[in-house]
Motif scaffolding. Structure first.
Motif, PDB file in Angstrom:
ATOM      1  N   ARG A  68      -2.565  -3.651  -2.982  1.00  0.00           N
ATOM      2  CA  ARG A  68      -2.867  -3.959  -4.196  1.00  0.00           C
ATOM      3  C   ARG A  68      -1.772  -5.084  -4.428  1.00  0.00           C
ATOM      4  NH1 ARG A  68      -0.080   0.835  -4.561  1.00  0.00           N
ATOM      5  NH2 ARG A  68       1.735   0.868  -5.944  1.00  0.00           N
ATOM      6  N   PRO A  69      -2.087  -6.145  -5.083  1.00  0.00           N
ATOM      7  CA  PRO A  69      -1.413  -7.241  -5.535  1.00  0.00           C
ATOM      8  C   PRO A  69      -0.491  -6.974  -6.629  1.00  0.00           C
ATOM      9  CG  PRO A  69      -3.489  -7.617  -6.658  1.00  0.00           C
ATOM     10  CD  PRO A  69      -3.486  -6.426  -5.791  1.00  0.00           C
ATOM     11  N   TYR A  70       0.779  -7.337  -6.608  1.00  0.00           N
ATOM     12  CA  TYR A  70       1.862  -7.404  -8.006  1.00  0.00           C
ATOM     13  C   TYR A  70       2.471  -8.649  -7.830  1.00  0.00           C
ATOM     14  CZ  TYR A  70       5.521  -6.804  -4.282  1.00  0.00           C
ATOM     15  OH  TYR A  70       6.279  -7.089  -3.007  1.00  0.00           O
ATOM     16  N   TYR A  78       1.759  -8.971  -2.069  1.00  0.00           N
ATOM     17  CA  TYR A  78       1.081  -7.662  -1.600  1.00  0.00           C
ATOM     18  C   TYR A  78       1.848  -6.756  -0.958  1.00  0.00           C
ATOM     19  CZ  TYR A  78      -3.169 -10.107  -2.575  1.00  0.00           C
ATOM     20  OH  TYR A  78      -4.393 -11.203  -3.076  1.00  0.00           O
ATOM     21  N   ARG A  79       1.741  -5.534  -1.264  1.00  0.00           N
ATOM     22  CA  ARG A  79       2.729  -4.391  -0.813  1.00  0.00           C
ATOM     23  C   ARG A  79       2.282  -4.263   0.614  1.00  0.00           C
ATOM     24  NH1 ARG A  79       5.488  -1.759  -4.929  1.00  0.00           N
ATOM     25  NH2 ARG A  79       4.596  -2.193  -7.057  1.00  0.00           N
ATOM     26  N   THR A  80       0.989  -4.451   1.073  1.00  0.00           N
ATOM     27  CA  THR A  80       0.691  -4.086   2.296  1.00  0.00           C
ATOM     28  C   THR A  80       0.140  -5.318   3.094  1.00  0.00           C
ATOM     29  OG1 THR A  80      -0.098  -1.907   1.419  1.00  0.00           O
ATOM     30  CG2 THR A  80      -0.941  -2.763   3.964  1.00  0.00           C
ATOM     31  N   SER A  81       0.581  -5.491   4.329  1.00  0.00           N
ATOM     32  CA  SER A  81       0.270  -6.639   5.107  1.00  0.00           C
ATOM     33  C   SER A  81      -0.109  -6.194   6.639  1.00  0.00           C
ATOM     34  CB  SER A  81       1.209  -7.760   5.198  1.00  0.00           C
ATOM     35  OG  SER A  81       1.533  -8.333   3.811  1.00  0.00           O
ATOM     36  N   LEU A  82      -1.262  -5.672   6.611  1.00  0.00           N
ATOM     37  CA  LEU A  82      -1.634  -4.922   7.882  1.00  0.00           C
ATOM     38  C   LEU A  82      -2.612  -5.775   8.567  1.00  0.00           C
ATOM     39  CD1 LEU A  82      -1.289  -1.164   6.859  1.00  0.00           C
ATOM     40  CD2 LEU A  82       0.094  -2.311   8.685  1.00  0.00           C
ATOM     41  N   THR A  98       7.278 -19.875   9.474  1.00  0.00           N
ATOM     42  CA  THR A  98       7.042 -18.770   8.938  1.00  0.00           C
ATOM     43  C   THR A  98       6.147 -17.969   9.856  1.00  0.00           C
ATOM     44  OG1 THR A  98       5.456 -20.043   7.610  1.00  0.00           O
ATOM     45  CG2 THR A  98       7.435 -19.278   6.657  1.00  0.00           C
ATOM     46  N   ALA A  99       5.371 -18.776  10.671  1.00  0.00           N
ATOM     47  CA  ALA A  99       4.307 -18.269  11.596  1.00  0.00           C
ATOM     48  C   ALA A  99       5.340 -17.232  12.683  1.00  0.00           C
ATOM     49  CB  ALA A  99       3.449 -19.038  12.202  1.00  0.00           C
ATOM     50  N   LYS A 100       6.332 -17.862  13.220  1.00  0.00           N
ATOM     51  CA  LYS A 100       7.217 -17.261  14.058  1.00  0.00           C
ATOM     52  C   LYS A 100       7.958 -16.019  13.303  1.00  0.00           C
ATOM     53  CE  LYS A 100       8.455 -21.409  16.408  1.00  0.00           C
ATOM     54  NZ  LYS A 100       9.417 -22.460  16.828  1.00  0.00           N
ATOM     55  N   ALA A 101       8.318 -15.878  11.968  1.00  0.00           N
ATOM     56  CA  ALA A 101       8.692 -14.588  11.469  1.00  0.00           C
ATOM     57  C   ALA A 101       7.624 -13.959  10.749  1.00  0.00           C
ATOM     58  CB  ALA A 101       9.560 -15.296  10.357  1.00  0.00           C
ATOM     59  N   ALA A 102       6.307 -14.154  11.123  1.00  0.00           N
ATOM     60  CA  ALA A 102       5.371 -13.096  10.705  1.00  0.00           C
ATOM     61  C   ALA A 102       5.412 -11.661  11.047  1.00  0.00           C
ATOM     62  CB  ALA A 102       3.874 -13.736  10.986  1.00  0.00           C
ATOM     63  N   LYS A 103       5.279 -10.745   9.995  1.00  0.00           N
ATOM     64  CA  LYS A 103       5.434  -9.338  10.267  1.00  0.00           C
ATOM     65  C   LYS A 103       4.301  -8.744   9.511  1.00  0.00           C
ATOM     66  CE  LYS A 103       9.457  -9.795   8.267  1.00  0.00           C
ATOM     67  NZ  LYS A 103      10.811  -9.541   7.711  1.00  0.00           N
ATOM     68  N   LEU A 104       4.204  -7.433  10.426  1.00  0.00           N
ATOM     69  CA  LEU A 104       3.218  -6.329   9.471  1.00  0.00           C
ATOM     70  C   LEU A 104       3.948  -5.770   8.590  1.00  0.00           C
ATOM     71  CD1 LEU A 104       1.394  -5.008  12.617  1.00  0.00           C
ATOM     72  CD2 LEU A 104       0.431  -6.657  11.212  1.00  0.00           C
ATOM     73  N   GLN A 105       3.697  -5.411   7.473  1.00  0.00           N
ATOM     74  CA  GLN A 105       4.437  -4.775   6.384  1.00  0.00           C
ATOM     75  C   GLN A 105       3.428  -3.678   5.551  1.00  0.00           C
ATOM     76  OE1 GLN A 105       5.771  -7.025   2.865  1.00  0.00           O
ATOM     77  NE2 GLN A 105       7.728  -6.881   4.131  1.00  0.00           N
ATOM     78  N   PHE A 106       4.157  -2.461   5.363  1.00  0.00           N
ATOM     79  CA  PHE A 106       3.222  -1.464   4.585  1.00  0.00           C
ATOM     80  C   PHE A 106       4.367  -0.797   3.814  1.00  0.00           C
ATOM     81  CE2 PHE A 106       4.063   0.397   8.680  1.00  0.00           C
ATOM     82  CZ  PHE A 106       4.255   1.482   8.456  1.00  0.00           C
ATOM     83  N   GLU A 107       4.022   0.110   2.868  1.00  0.00           N
ATOM     84  CA  GLU A 107       4.633   1.260   2.238  1.00  0.00           C
ATOM     85  C   GLU A 107       4.107   2.406   2.300  1.00  0.00           C
ATOM     86  OE1 GLU A 107       5.641  -0.129  -1.770  1.00  0.00           O
ATOM     87  OE2 GLU A 107       6.087  -2.185  -1.353  1.00  0.00           O
ATOM     88  N   ILE A 108       4.749   3.619   2.095  1.00  0.00           N
ATOM     89  CA  ILE A 108       4.286   4.789   2.083  1.00  0.00           C
ATOM     90  C   ILE A 108       4.867   5.455   0.862  1.00  0.00           C
ATOM     91  CG2 ILE A 108       4.525   5.018   4.743  1.00  0.00           C
ATOM     92  CD1 ILE A 108       6.749   6.864   4.332  1.00  0.00           C
TER      93      ILE A 108
END
Length: 393
Positions: A68-70, A78-82, A98-108
């Motif tokens: 969900r956006p915030y 976004y809280r989730t980048s999967l 920024t492409a070299k530093a790209a990461k998956l991101q999520f919250e629980i």
């Protein structure tokens, strides 16, 4: 054809986790870890000043929150980048960097409806609040514990520089075969020339490695997961670019295991309704979930599913019983409880199951459960995640 999932045994999994000092809700966790290092501090195993720094691979269980956006200032994040491109966007000021530093991101978040892991999550969160307080130099503590909703944020870097160790045919094939949308492709193709892709060690509910990144988001959002991660701390002093000093905490994922997939959303019965007359009002009970549970109560468990202890009519306990389905032709549908522990009674105890009557073997014929498999919890790097989840230790 997809493999049927065994029933999730929350108390059994929780019992396993509580035996591990690195499980954040275990009573021994806070004495098991300490901050070590200078500059960038690592949450590590407790040790003396001259001992090597061994990062602690902490474990928590929670539910992956929705994408969900915030608002962050005036920008939408976004809280989730999967998705396969992670948190990268070609609209960034320096796309290649920024492409070299790209990461998956999520919250629980807390699994509120789970009676086993809901209370554990509160203990996890409070323990990490305490740990942050022991090392932070400011009241501004960012990027791990999110006060809005008491969530935990995790990240997994998509890339690592090519080296002699990781420049292998297998890694090259994984990197070359990683596809993203058309807008991101030019930048990711440039990164592939100097970097190797790091594939997330994600294990499904059958404990098998999931190698389909394009499906990860749909499988993870709403699922209850076990996350193993390492945690680092950085103090950011105030300067011309950063007005306020702050403390940054970065939780890097080491592996993710889906304990319980996200529940399906049932289709509305009112869709494509063609009745010329309004249907009568009826209560929406029993629910679909209640119907499924009622049906399962009449169906034996699959072979080999570990179940809690069973108490017989005379008070004897069948400890750690397994529940195999009887295959005899004259007792179709019956089950037999086979004890794997000692019993104070002698002879055979009748156990009713299904439509037949079976007898549990006497103490002299009971077989002992084998010892738990020797576990290898060696650090799994991105070059070769195990095709099956390693057992907990």
């Amino acid at each position: 054809m997809s493999q049927a999932l065994p029933p999730f045994n929350g108390p059994f999994v929780r019992q396993q986790l509580h035996a591990l000092p690195q499980y954040a809700a275990s009573p021994s966790f806070m004495n098991y870890v300490q901050w070590r290092g200078t500059g960038s501090n690592v949450l590590a195993l407790a040790g003396g000043p001259t001992d090597p720094i061994e990062p602690a691979y902490a474990i928590v269980v929670g539910v992956v929150v929705s994408n969900r956006p915030y608002l962050v200032g005036t920008a939408i994040a976004y809280r989730t980048s999967l998705g396969v491109q992670g948190n990268f966007s070609p609209a960034f000021a320096d796309p290649l960097k920024t492409a070299k530093a790209a990461k998956l991101q999520f919250e629980i978040a807390k699994p509120v409806l789970d009676p086993d892991f809901g209370p554990d999550y509160d203990v996890d969160y409070d323990n990490f609040l305490d740990l942050q307080g022991k090392i932070a130099k400011t009241s501004l503590r960012r990027f791990f514990l999110i006060e809005d909703g008491r969530t935990m944020r995790f990240n997994y870097p998509l890339w690592e520089p090519k080296t002699d160790d990781n420049d292998t045919p297998e890694r090259n094939a994984i990197t070359a075969g990683y596809n993203v949308n058309a807008d991101c492709t030019p930048w990711f193709d440039l990164v592939k020339q100097s970097h190797q892709l790091c594939r997330l060690p994600l294990y499904d509910a059958n404990e098998n490695l999931d190698t389909k990144p394009e499906t990860w988001e749909s499988k993870l959002v709403g699922a209850m997961v076990e996350v193993t991660f390492s945690l680092k701390h950085y103090h950011m002093a105030a300067n011309s670019q950063c007005v306020k000093a702050s403390d940054t905490f970065s939780a890097k994922v080491e592996s993710v295991s889906i304990l319980r997939p996200p529940p399906p959303v049932l289709r509305s019965p009112f869709k494509n309704l063609a009745s010329p007359k309004k249907l009568p009002r009826t209560p929406q009970t029993p629910s679909r979930g209640q119907q499924i549970k009622a049906a399962r109560s009449f169906v034996p468990f699959p072979n080999g599913v570990k179940q809690p202890d069973f108490t017989l009519a005379n008070g004897n306990i069948l400890a750690g019983a397994t529940v195999p389905v009887s295959s005899s032709a004259d007792s179709v549908g019956s089950i037999m409880l086979t004890s794997t522990g000692p019993s104070s009674g002698a002879g055979e105890e009748p156990v009713i199951g299904g439509d037949g009557l079976e007898r549990a073997p006497s103490a002299g014929t009971r077989t002992r459960r084998r010892g738990q498999d020797e576990e290898d919890h060696a650090d799994v790097d991105a070059t070769g995640a195990s095709p099956a989840k390693k057992s907990r230790r």
